[in-house]
Design a protein around this motif. Structure first.
Motif, PDB file in Angstrom:
ATOM      1  N   TYR A  31      72.360  60.357  90.679  1.00  0.00           N
ATOM      2  CA  TYR A  31      73.567  59.767  91.258  1.00  0.00           C
ATOM      3  C   TYR A  31      74.152  58.781  90.241  1.00  0.00           C
ATOM      4  CZ  TYR A  31      72.521  61.904  95.741  1.00  0.00           C
ATOM      5  OH  TYR A  31      72.292  62.815  96.751  1.00  0.00           O
ATOM      6  N   GLN A  32      74.867  59.363  89.265  1.00  0.00           N
ATOM      7  CA  GLN A  32      75.414  58.573  88.171  1.00  0.00           C
ATOM      8  C   GLN A  32      76.730  57.935  88.621  1.00  0.00           C
ATOM      9  OE1 GLN A  32      73.530  58.402  85.240  1.00  0.00           O
ATOM     10  NE2 GLN A  32      74.843  56.636  84.883  1.00  0.00           N
ATOM     11  N   SER A  33      76.580  56.985  89.522  1.00  0.00           N
ATOM     12  CA  SER A  33      77.749  56.303  90.074  1.00  0.00           C
ATOM     13  C   SER A  33      77.457  54.816  90.177  1.00  0.00           C
ATOM     14  CB  SER A  33      78.083  56.852  91.470  1.00  0.00           C
ATOM     15  OG  SER A  33      79.234  56.232  91.997  1.00  0.00           O
ATOM     16  N   TYR A  47      74.602  52.866 100.799  1.00  0.00           N
ATOM     17  CA  TYR A  47      74.717  52.619  99.359  1.00  0.00           C
ATOM     18  C   TYR A  47      76.091  52.031  99.079  1.00  0.00           C
ATOM     19  CZ  TYR A  47      70.770  55.784  99.482  1.00  0.00           C
ATOM     20  OH  TYR A  47      69.564  56.368  99.785  1.00  0.00           O
ATOM     21  N   TYR A  49      76.632  49.580  95.909  1.00  0.00           N
ATOM     22  CA  TYR A  49      76.799  49.283  94.489  1.00  0.00           C
ATOM     23  C   TYR A  49      75.445  49.508  93.828  1.00  0.00           C
ATOM     24  CZ  TYR A  49      78.507  46.664  90.400  1.00  0.00           C
ATOM     25  OH  TYR A  49      78.907  46.276  89.142  1.00  0.00           O
ATOM     26  N   SER A  50      75.398  50.208  92.705  1.00  0.00           N
ATOM     27  CA  SER A  50      74.121  50.670  92.157  1.00  0.00           C
ATOM     28  C   SER A  50      73.190  49.558  91.684  1.00  0.00           C
ATOM     29  CB  SER A  50      74.354  51.673  91.023  1.00  0.00           C
ATOM     30  OG  SER A  50      74.565  52.967  91.558  1.00  0.00           O
ATOM     31  N   ASN A  54      70.571  52.570  94.671  1.00  0.00           N
ATOM     32  CA  ASN A  54      71.038  53.847  94.138  1.00  0.00           C
ATOM     33  C   ASN A  54      70.056  54.916  94.602  1.00  0.00           C
ATOM     34  OD1 ASN A  54      70.699  56.021  91.846  1.00  0.00           O
ATOM     35  ND2 ASN A  54      72.802  55.225  91.665  1.00  0.00           N
ATOM     36  N   ARG A  57      67.275  55.926  91.971  1.00  0.00           N
ATOM     37  CA  ARG A  57      66.296  54.849  91.763  1.00  0.00           C
ATOM     38  C   ARG A  57      65.452  54.649  93.019  1.00  0.00           C
ATOM     39  NH1 ARG A  57      69.425  50.451  90.970  1.00  0.00           N
ATOM     40  NH2 ARG A  57      68.798  49.269  92.812  1.00  0.00           N
ATOM     41  N   SER A 234      68.575  52.428  85.343  1.00  0.00           N
ATOM     42  CA  SER A 234      69.751  53.264  85.539  1.00  0.00           C
ATOM     43  C   SER A 234      69.388  54.553  86.273  1.00  0.00           C
ATOM     44  CB  SER A 234      70.378  53.624  84.188  1.00  0.00           C
ATOM     45  OG  SER A 234      69.567  54.586  83.512  1.00  0.00           O
ATOM     46  N   PRO A 235      70.364  55.227  86.892  1.00  0.00           N
ATOM     47  CA  PRO A 235      70.076  56.479  87.597  1.00  0.00           C
ATOM     48  C   PRO A 235      69.453  57.540  86.696  1.00  0.00           C
ATOM     49  CG  PRO A 235      72.235  55.656  88.222  1.00  0.00           C
ATOM     50  CD  PRO A 235      71.756  54.785  87.109  1.00  0.00           C
TER      51      PRO A 235
END
Length: 381
Positions: A31-33, A47, A49-50, A54, A57, A234-235
């Motif tokens: 989930y690259q957001s 969800y 904010y990462s 995330n 993660r 990071s994701p």
């Protein structure tokens, strides 16, 4: 077999199963957001904010919590960021007992950063329970141990340390990087918090940085530190660690098999003065290791006869890479005296055994004959 009774190897491969992907993906999606859409006011998907949460993660954190037998897991950008988050639980004038033989970066963090904020530390041979008890003060809040230690492979009796800590109502924190939950589960032995450099065995491929905390206490406080300081994994890196964990069991078994053979070969090598490997029966702490672990791991340190051998041999290695770090599928040899432990004062290094004749070997999954031939060619000049 019920979901709660899945064995470690199965959890490693299949993950936590806390949340199934709605489209049925076998591999956890990345989930690259940075942010997530809301359907309306006070209508969050869970969800936002990462930095806070995330899905990729979260799957890693749930998986590692299950593997360690803990209540909650947290994934950070590096192992040092994970240690930093744990130390932030303490306040000025709190005292922490720390294993005297430990990674140089951890020593640097305690001495050069947190000492200026009033966190007191005493470095002790934590394999000696009497010395640990004698070091406890009125303001002692925790015992921080590495076992096996880096790089001398000292074995601390986790159960005895945790019993002592509970008697004095202080925390036990264990760095479990060298063995991973496949070979050692400190929380089940009474520890309160476990830390990993996920960069090492959990990731297993020398291709990403990560830090892990698994906790049974101070869960909300650690989560607050994670969100507030922002050193989250990071994701994509979370996905890489998840992918690495899938093969953790088979990698560690192969690495350990190689390490046992190499440690025995090194013990017979004329250029080698002493070998430090928990799997050797002559190793101090062998009996404790057998009691509290299911394996000895693949980290070996060994002392050569003369300083001159170091420089000459490090230029000759062909199969084994001369590089820092450990735990990957590639074998790496490191010179702790000027690499991983350079931050520790020379007198302390010499006292605990980190001499200018010591090498540390992280054994990979290559053919063991190739590794031994490389050692033979490089050491027997």
């Amino acid at each position: 077999m019920s979901e709660n009774c899945r064995r470690l190897e199965t959890i490693m491969v299949q993950g936590s199963r806390e949340k199934e992907d709605i489209k049925g993906a076998i591999s956890t999606p990345i989930y690259q957001s940075a942010t997530f859409k809301h359907h309306g006011l006070n209508e969050s998907t869970g969800y936002d904010y990462s930095r806070s949460e995330n899905p990729t993660r979260e799957e890693l954190e749930n998986t590692i919590a299950k593997l360690e037998g803990g209540k909650a897991g947290f994934a950070f950008s590096t192992g040092m960021a994970a240690i930093d988050a744990v130390i932030r639980l303490f306040i000025p004038k709190d005292h922490i007992i720390v294993s005297e033989d430990l990674y140089g970066g951890t020593y640097r963090l305690f001495e050069e950063i947190y000492r200026r904020y009033g966190i007191e530390t005493t470095y002790v041979d934590t394999t000696d329970i009497k010395k640990v008890e004698e070091s406890i003060k009125k303001n002692t809040k925790a015992i921080f141990i590495e076992t096996p230690s880096n790089p001398m492979m000292r074995i601390t009796d986790i159960s005895k340390i945790t019993s002592l800590a509970k008697a004095f109502k202080i925390l036990t924190i264990v760095d479990n990087t060298f063995l991973s939950p496949y070979f050692q589960r400190p929380l089940l032995l009474g520890a309160d918090i476990v830390i990993h450099s996920g960069t090492k065995f959990l990731g297993g491929h020398n291709d990403t940085l990560a830090g892990i905390i698994v906790a049974n206490k101070f869960i909300e406080e650690i989560k607050f530190m994670q969100v507030s300081t922002g050193a989250v994994l990071s994701p994509f890196d979370s996905w890489l660690i998840l992918r690495g964990i899938k093969t953790l069991a088979i990698r560690l078994e192969k690495q350990q098999k190689n390490a046992i053979k190499i440690s025995k070969w090194l013990s017979e090598c004329k250029r080698v003065k002493k070998v430090y490997y928990p799997g050797l029966k002559a190793h101090k702490g062998y009996d404790i290791s057998v009691k509290q672990t299911t394996g000895f791991g693949s980290m070996i340190s060994f002392e050569v006869n003369e300083r001159e051998i170091i420089e000459k041999s490090l230029k000759k290695f062909q199969t084994i890479y001369f590089a820092e770090s450990l735990g990957g599928v590639e074998s790496l040899i490191t010179y702790p005296y000027i690499q991983t432990h350079a931050s520790i004062p020379e007198d302390i290094r010499n006292r605990i055994g980190i001499k200018d004749t010591l090498l540390r070997l992280s054994v990979g999954i290559e053919n063991v004959k190739d590794l031994i031939e490389d050692l033979d060619r490089s050491l027997n000049l």
